[in-house]
Every structure is written in C-alpha cells, then in structure tokens.
Design a protein around this motif. Structure first.
Motif, PDB file in Angstrom:
ATOM      1  N   THR A 160       0.809  -1.217   0.000  1.00  0.00           N
ATOM      2  CA  THR A 160       0.000   0.000   0.000  1.00  0.00           C
ATOM      3  C   THR A 160       0.848   1.275   0.000  1.00  0.00           C
ATOM      4  O   THR A 160       0.349   2.346  -0.319  1.00  0.00           O
ATOM      5  CB  THR A 160      -0.927   0.036   1.224  1.00  0.00           C
ATOM      6  OG1 THR A 160      -0.136  -0.012   2.428  1.00  0.00           O
ATOM      7  CG2 THR A 160      -1.888  -1.150   1.218  1.00  0.00           C
ATOM      8  N   ILE A 161       2.124   1.161   0.362  1.00  0.00           N
ATOM      9  CA  ILE A 161       3.023   2.315   0.477  1.00  0.00           C
ATOM     10  C   ILE A 161       4.424   1.864   0.094  1.00  0.00           C
ATOM     11  O   ILE A 161       4.818   0.733   0.382  1.00  0.00           O
ATOM     12  CB  ILE A 161       3.070   2.847   1.929  1.00  0.00           C
ATOM     13  CG1 ILE A 161       1.694   3.288   2.422  1.00  0.00           C
ATOM     14  CG2 ILE A 161       4.062   4.006   2.060  1.00  0.00           C
ATOM     15  CD1 ILE A 161       1.634   3.440   3.926  1.00  0.00           C
ATOM     16  N   VAL A 162       5.181   2.749  -0.521  1.00  0.00           N
ATOM     17  CA  VAL A 162       6.620   2.535  -0.667  1.00  0.00           C
ATOM     18  C   VAL A 162       7.281   3.333   0.454  1.00  0.00           C
ATOM     19  O   VAL A 162       7.416   4.551   0.371  1.00  0.00           O
ATOM     20  CB  VAL A 162       7.122   2.984  -2.047  1.00  0.00           C
ATOM     21  CG1 VAL A 162       8.625   2.729  -2.166  1.00  0.00           C
ATOM     22  CG2 VAL A 162       6.369   2.254  -3.146  1.00  0.00           C
ATOM     23  N   TRP A 163       7.627   2.636   1.515  1.00  0.00           N
ATOM     24  CA  TRP A 163       8.078   3.250   2.771  1.00  0.00           C
ATOM     25  C   TRP A 163       9.600   3.179   2.819  1.00  0.00           C
ATOM     26  O   TRP A 163      10.180   2.100   2.875  1.00  0.00           O
ATOM     27  CB  TRP A 163       7.447   2.485   3.924  1.00  0.00           C
ATOM     28  CG  TRP A 163       7.861   2.858   5.312  1.00  0.00           C
ATOM     29  CD1 TRP A 163       9.121   2.892   5.824  1.00  0.00           C
ATOM     30  CD2 TRP A 163       6.989   3.206   6.408  1.00  0.00           C
ATOM     31  NE1 TRP A 163       9.103   3.245   7.153  1.00  0.00           N
ATOM     32  CE2 TRP A 163       7.811   3.438   7.525  1.00  0.00           C
ATOM     33  CE3 TRP A 163       5.616   3.324   6.527  1.00  0.00           C
ATOM     34  CZ2 TRP A 163       7.275   3.786   8.768  1.00  0.00           C
ATOM     35  CZ3 TRP A 163       5.089   3.671   7.764  1.00  0.00           C
ATOM     36  CH2 TRP A 163       5.901   3.905   8.869  1.00  0.00           C
ATOM     37  N   PRO A 216       1.715   5.510  -3.009  1.00  0.00           N
ATOM     38  CA  PRO A 216       2.339   6.670  -2.362  1.00  0.00           C
ATOM     39  C   PRO A 216       3.774   6.342  -1.958  1.00  0.00           C
ATOM     40  O   PRO A 216       4.085   5.194  -1.604  1.00  0.00           O
ATOM     41  CB  PRO A 216       1.466   6.902  -1.121  1.00  0.00           C
ATOM     42  CG  PRO A 216       0.190   6.166  -1.386  1.00  0.00           C
ATOM     43  CD  PRO A 216       0.533   5.026  -2.264  1.00  0.00           C
ATOM     44  N   GLY A 217       4.634   7.331  -1.995  1.00  0.00           N
ATOM     45  CA  GLY A 217       6.002   7.181  -1.517  1.00  0.00           C
ATOM     46  C   GLY A 217       6.190   7.972  -0.245  1.00  0.00           C
ATOM     47  O   GLY A 217       5.841   9.157  -0.189  1.00  0.00           O
ATOM     48  N   GLY A 248       0.426   2.189   7.981  1.00  0.00           N
ATOM     49  CA  GLY A 248       1.766   2.055   7.434  1.00  0.00           C
ATOM     50  C   GLY A 248       2.309   0.646   7.321  1.00  0.00           C
ATOM     51  O   GLY A 248       3.363   0.444   6.719  1.00  0.00           O
ATOM     52  N   THR A 249       1.635  -0.336   7.887  1.00  0.00           N
ATOM     53  CA  THR A 249       2.184  -1.689   7.939  1.00  0.00           C
ATOM     54  C   THR A 249       2.174  -2.335   6.563  1.00  0.00           C
ATOM     55  O   THR A 249       1.162  -2.334   5.872  1.00  0.00           O
ATOM     56  CB  THR A 249       1.388  -2.561   8.920  1.00  0.00           C
ATOM     57  OG1 THR A 249       1.440  -1.962  10.222  1.00  0.00           O
ATOM     58  CG2 THR A 249       1.975  -3.958   9.000  1.00  0.00           C
ATOM     59  N   GLN A 250       3.317  -2.910   6.186  1.00  0.00           N
ATOM     60  CA  GLN A 250       3.443  -3.676   4.955  1.00  0.00           C
ATOM     61  C   GLN A 250       3.709  -5.138   5.320  1.00  0.00           C
ATOM     62  O   GLN A 250       4.224  -5.430   6.396  1.00  0.00           O
ATOM     63  CB  GLN A 250       4.573  -3.122   4.099  1.00  0.00           C
ATOM     64  CG  GLN A 250       4.417  -1.650   3.732  1.00  0.00           C
ATOM     65  CD  GLN A 250       3.119  -1.365   2.999  1.00  0.00           C
ATOM     66  OE1 GLN A 250       2.926  -1.784   1.872  1.00  0.00           O
ATOM     67  NE2 GLN A 250       2.197  -0.647   3.649  1.00  0.00           N
ATOM     68  N   PRO A 251       3.369  -6.075   4.452  1.00  0.00           N
ATOM     69  CA  PRO A 251       3.557  -7.487   4.788  1.00  0.00           C
ATOM     70  C   PRO A 251       5.010  -7.810   5.141  1.00  0.00           C
ATOM     71  O   PRO A 251       5.944  -7.330   4.491  1.00  0.00           O
ATOM     72  CB  PRO A 251       3.137  -8.209   3.506  1.00  0.00           C
ATOM     73  CG  PRO A 251       2.209  -7.257   2.815  1.00  0.00           C
ATOM     74  CD  PRO A 251       2.733  -5.888   3.128  1.00  0.00           C
ATOM     75  N   VAL A 252       5.174  -8.601   6.172  1.00  0.00           N
ATOM     76  CA  VAL A 252       6.503  -9.067   6.574  1.00  0.00           C
ATOM     77  C   VAL A 252       6.892 -10.241   5.688  1.00  0.00           C
ATOM     78  O   VAL A 252       6.115 -11.187   5.514  1.00  0.00           O
ATOM     79  CB  VAL A 252       6.508  -9.492   8.059  1.00  0.00           C
ATOM     80  CG1 VAL A 252       7.863 -10.049   8.459  1.00  0.00           C
ATOM     81  CG2 VAL A 252       6.123  -8.320   8.950  1.00  0.00           C
ATOM     82  N   THR A 253       8.085 -10.202   5.130  1.00  0.00           N
ATOM     83  CA  THR A 253       8.537 -11.268   4.243  1.00  0.00           C
ATOM     84  C   THR A 253       9.042 -12.462   5.049  1.00  0.00           C
ATOM     85  O   THR A 253       9.287 -12.366   6.252  1.00  0.00           O
ATOM     86  CB  THR A 253       9.660 -10.777   3.328  1.00  0.00           C
ATOM     87  OG1 THR A 253      10.822 -10.485   4.132  1.00  0.00           O
ATOM     88  CG2 THR A 253       9.242  -9.529   2.558  1.00  0.00           C
ATOM     89  N   VAL A 254       9.226 -13.581   4.347  1.00  0.00           N
ATOM     90  CA  VAL A 254       9.770 -14.788   4.985  1.00  0.00           C
ATOM     91  C   VAL A 254      11.134 -14.497   5.599  1.00  0.00           C
ATOM     92  O   VAL A 254      11.417 -14.892   6.740  1.00  0.00           O
ATOM     93  CB  VAL A 254       9.864 -15.930   3.960  1.00  0.00           C
ATOM     94  CG1 VAL A 254      10.623 -17.122   4.539  1.00  0.00           C
ATOM     95  CG2 VAL A 254       8.480 -16.363   3.495  1.00  0.00           C
ATOM     96  N   ALA A 255      11.984 -13.792   4.864  1.00  0.00           N
ATOM     97  CA  ALA A 255      13.328 -13.494   5.360  1.00  0.00           C
ATOM     98  C   ALA A 255      13.283 -12.574   6.573  1.00  0.00           C
ATOM     99  O   ALA A 255      14.035 -12.761   7.538  1.00  0.00           O
ATOM    100  CB  ALA A 255      14.164 -12.869   4.246  1.00  0.00           C
ATOM    101  N   GLU A 256      12.428 -11.566   6.556  1.00  0.00           N
ATOM    102  CA  GLU A 256      12.316 -10.654   7.693  1.00  0.00           C
ATOM    103  C   GLU A 256      11.826 -11.388   8.935  1.00  0.00           C
ATOM    104  O   GLU A 256      12.304 -11.145  10.052  1.00  0.00           O
ATOM    105  CB  GLU A 256      11.360  -9.507   7.351  1.00  0.00           C
ATOM    106  CG  GLU A 256      11.929  -8.508   6.362  1.00  0.00           C
ATOM    107  CD  GLU A 256      10.899  -7.483   5.918  1.00  0.00           C
ATOM    108  OE1 GLU A 256      11.294  -6.342   5.642  1.00  0.00           O
ATOM    109  OE2 GLU A 256       9.698  -7.818   5.836  1.00  0.00           O
ATOM    110  N   TRP A 257      10.868 -12.282   8.736  1.00  0.00           N
ATOM    111  CA  TRP A 257      10.343 -13.031   9.880  1.00  0.00           C
ATOM    112  C   TRP A 257      11.429 -13.914  10.490  1.00  0.00           C
ATOM    113  O   TRP A 257      11.595 -13.965  11.712  1.00  0.00           O
ATOM    114  CB  TRP A 257       9.147 -13.875   9.449  1.00  0.00           C
ATOM    115  CG  TRP A 257       8.374 -14.444  10.600  1.00  0.00           C
ATOM    116  CD1 TRP A 257       8.563 -15.654  11.193  1.00  0.00           C
ATOM    117  CD2 TRP A 257       7.304 -13.810  11.310  1.00  0.00           C
ATOM    118  NE1 TRP A 257       7.681 -15.829  12.228  1.00  0.00           N
ATOM    119  CE2 TRP A 257       6.890 -14.704  12.317  1.00  0.00           C
ATOM    120  CE3 TRP A 257       6.667 -12.582  11.188  1.00  0.00           C
ATOM    121  CZ2 TRP A 257       5.848 -14.407  13.197  1.00  0.00           C
ATOM    122  CZ3 TRP A 257       5.625 -12.286  12.069  1.00  0.00           C
ATOM    123  CH2 TRP A 257       5.237 -13.193  13.057  1.00  0.00           C
TER     124      TRP A 257
END
Length: 365
Positions: free
Chosen positions: A107-110, A150-151, A225-234
């Motif tokens: 939803t956002i490029v954060w 949005p950026g 602001g939350t974006q999905p957490v990736t496998v690597a991030e988790w």
C-alpha cells in the motif's frame, strides 16, 4: 446510478512523480570527518554511536548488535549505496545514516531514514548534511519504482527529543502518527481469560513460523503504514537473541482437511491454523534503564476473521502470567495511539498505563 464515468486521472508511477539525482555525493560537513559508505565491519562503531546517542534521544531502550547484523544481511539492503558513515581522526563514528528500500510494498513505498549524530558533535550542520544525503538516496529508490503507490520518507523520534522533531519539521516532515509506550506491574494479579471454543494456546516454535507470519500479516493489514513481513524478515526476527519463543504464545484452531492439503504442510500440526499471537522479547541489557527486570511484548494480534472472541485478552493474560513466572517485574509494550482495533483500551483494562510517547514523521510523494 447515473452512469457518469470517473474521469479522474490514473495515479502516475512513483518514478514519474519524483526527480532523483543520478548519483549522490557523500556529505562533507564536520571538521576532521571522513565520510564513506558503511560496511558490516563498521557495526561495532555504529553500535557505539547509537548507544551514545540513545542516552540522549531514547534513554529507555537500546539498539543491539544482532539487530544491526541482521539489517546488514538483508538481501535488499546494499550498504555500499544505502548507508553513509562519518569517522573522526580517532576512529570514532560521529554520524551514521541509511535509506533502505522496503522488502515489500503493498500500500506504500516506505523508505525508513535511520540517522544518528553523536551528541557532542551536534550543531555543526552534520545532521542536515546527513538528512540531505538520505533524502537523495530515498528519491533514487522512488525513481526505481514503477508502482503508483504513495512514496513515504519516514523518520521518528521520542517525544522528549524535541530538537529532533523540530529539525525534521523544519525540513518538511509532518507528524503523522503517535506511539504510546505502556507498562504494567506484574505484581498485580492477572485475571484468567477463557479460551474461545475450538482454540488452544501453544508456545511458539519453528514449526509455526510460516503460519504465524501469515496470521501477523493478516491481523496488521489494516494498521497504519504496515506492509507485509517477508519470509526473510520473519526469520531474522526469530534469530534475535532477545526473542523468547518459550514466553511467546499463539492461538491455533483446526482447519478443514482440504485447506490443509492446499497449504502443503505435512507436520503433525498441519491441520491447525494460527489465529492469534503474542510475542515476547527479554533484553537483559535494558533492565538497568528501567530499574529492574522486564519483558517486552513485541506484538499482539488476532486474524480479522477470528476477532470478537476475546482472543487478544486471553493471549495477553497468558503472556503476563508467563512473564511473572519468569521472575520479571514489569511488562512493556508499544501501541499505535490510533490503533483501529481498540488495542489501547484493551491494554488499559489489563492494567497497563501510558508512559513515554514517540512520533513518526513523514514526507509524502
């Protein structure tokens, strides 16, 4: 319906909405400083700088070595382009900053702007030069994005760091979201909370990793602001020394056999779905900053289709009793002041009280 067509122009790709430099020159501010990209070999210097600055900027929490190590190992983090460090003649890091592209963008490029200047070198223009470099690198990330999302360039500060907040506002950042830190005395009794029918509570472990990540992404999908957490991030979060899976708890429920087959899971828990979670860290290095042992509740959430059963209360009550059994004095957590799920009211009803506040500041594109 009138049948009138909406003639609003389609949003343009982010790359077409920003003007980014083709190259970003290293800063040159500050007497006697050598500026260069940072490397993993600089983690010790960065940690010393962050700890010294933290005593002024956020005296009740610490940056840890393994957090920095995980950041430098991220596949989409390129220190040679995404970081800059300033070192003085004695070999001490005086400033450090990064501007990293997000791992996921739904939803956002954060773009998170993480910048620090040594307290004894502030007021020399180093912070302004560092922020200018970060913004230029952030614009380059935007210019590489063909999405129409949005950026956001995002930074943040503790409420007590008024000078930092004022500095960011003077550079065009707006206060976008407040975060509240809450504490609870574990000496106070914790009321039992019944488990919903068909739901059981279990300790978190590796076999639940992917299902818990999926539950987390679903439960926080409607949060600011939350974006999905990736496998690597988790997986990186699970590796942190402070993380305590034995004190963390998840709520699981049975799923239909066809859903199990579709998921491809084959372990003994494959017929169960994670519907809620409460994760806990215990960072002993931070205990002196709060005057005693405490546990930090990093995340509490319930899938949207499982809400309304009191699961969040049940999970929290279980975690609080586990923390007390561990011999800890306090439980600490952070919450979005405008959390849409009503989390603040839940925490306060369980005995948490508001302490520190922090704010996220955003420049939007």
């Amino acid at each position: 319906m009138s049948g009138t067509k909406d003639h609003s122009p389609e949003p343009r790709p982010l790359r077409d909405r920003v003007t980014a430099p083709t190259s970003v020159a290293l800063p040159s501010a500050g007497d006697g400083l050598a500026w260069r990209p940072a490397t993993a070999a600089d983690i010790g210097l960065i940690l010393d700088l962050r700890r010294a600055a933290g005593e002024v900027d956020h005296p009740r929490w610490l940056v840890t070595r393994d957090e920095l190590e995980e950041e430098f190992k991220k596949e989409d983090f390129h220190p040679e382009r995404d970081t800059v460090i300033a070192v003085d003649a004695a070999g001490r890091a005086v400033a450090y900053g990064s501007a990293a592209a997000p791992s996921s963008r739904e939803t956002i490029v954060w773009i998170d702007l993480d910048g620090t200047v040594a307290p004894d070198r502030r007021g020399e223009g180093i912070g302004s030069a560092l922020l200018a470099w970060q913004e230029a690198r952030g614009l380059q990330h935007f210019a590489a994005c063909d999405s129409a999302l949005p950026g956001w360039l995002v930074s943040g500060a503790d409420e007590k760091a008024a000078s930092t907040i004022g500095f960011l506002e003077a550079h065009g950042y707006e206060r976008a979201r407040w975060w509240l830190e809450l504490e609870r005395d574990l000496a106070e009794p914790v009321a039992e909370a019944p488990t919903a029918p068909g739901v059981r509570l279990v300790s978190y472990g590796p076999r639940w990793q992917e299902r818990a990540r999926d539950a987390f992404n679903d439960s926080f999908r409607d949060h600011w602001g939350t974006q999905p957490v990736t496998v690597a991030e988790w997986a990186a979060g699970d590796r942190l020394e402070a993380f305590r899976p034995d004190l963390s708890v998840i709520a699981v429920t049975s799923v239909a056999p066809d859903a199990t087959a579709a998921s491809g899971t084959s372990d003994a828990s494959g017929d169960e779905r994670v519907v809620g979670f409460c994760f806990v860290d215990v960072a002993k290095d931070e205990w002196p900053l709060r005057g005693g042992p405490f546990g930090y509740i990093t995340a509490v959430g319930v899938r949207r289709d499982a809400r309304g059963q009191g699961l969040a209360r049940t999970l929290l009550a279980h975690a609080l009793r586990s923390l007390r059994a561990e011999g800890l004095d306090k439980a600490v957590l952070d919450v979005d002041a405008e959390n849409p799920s009503g989390a603040l009211g839940l925490y306060q009803s369980l005995g948490f009280t508001v302490g520190d506040r922090a704010v996220s500041l955003v420049k939007r594109f």
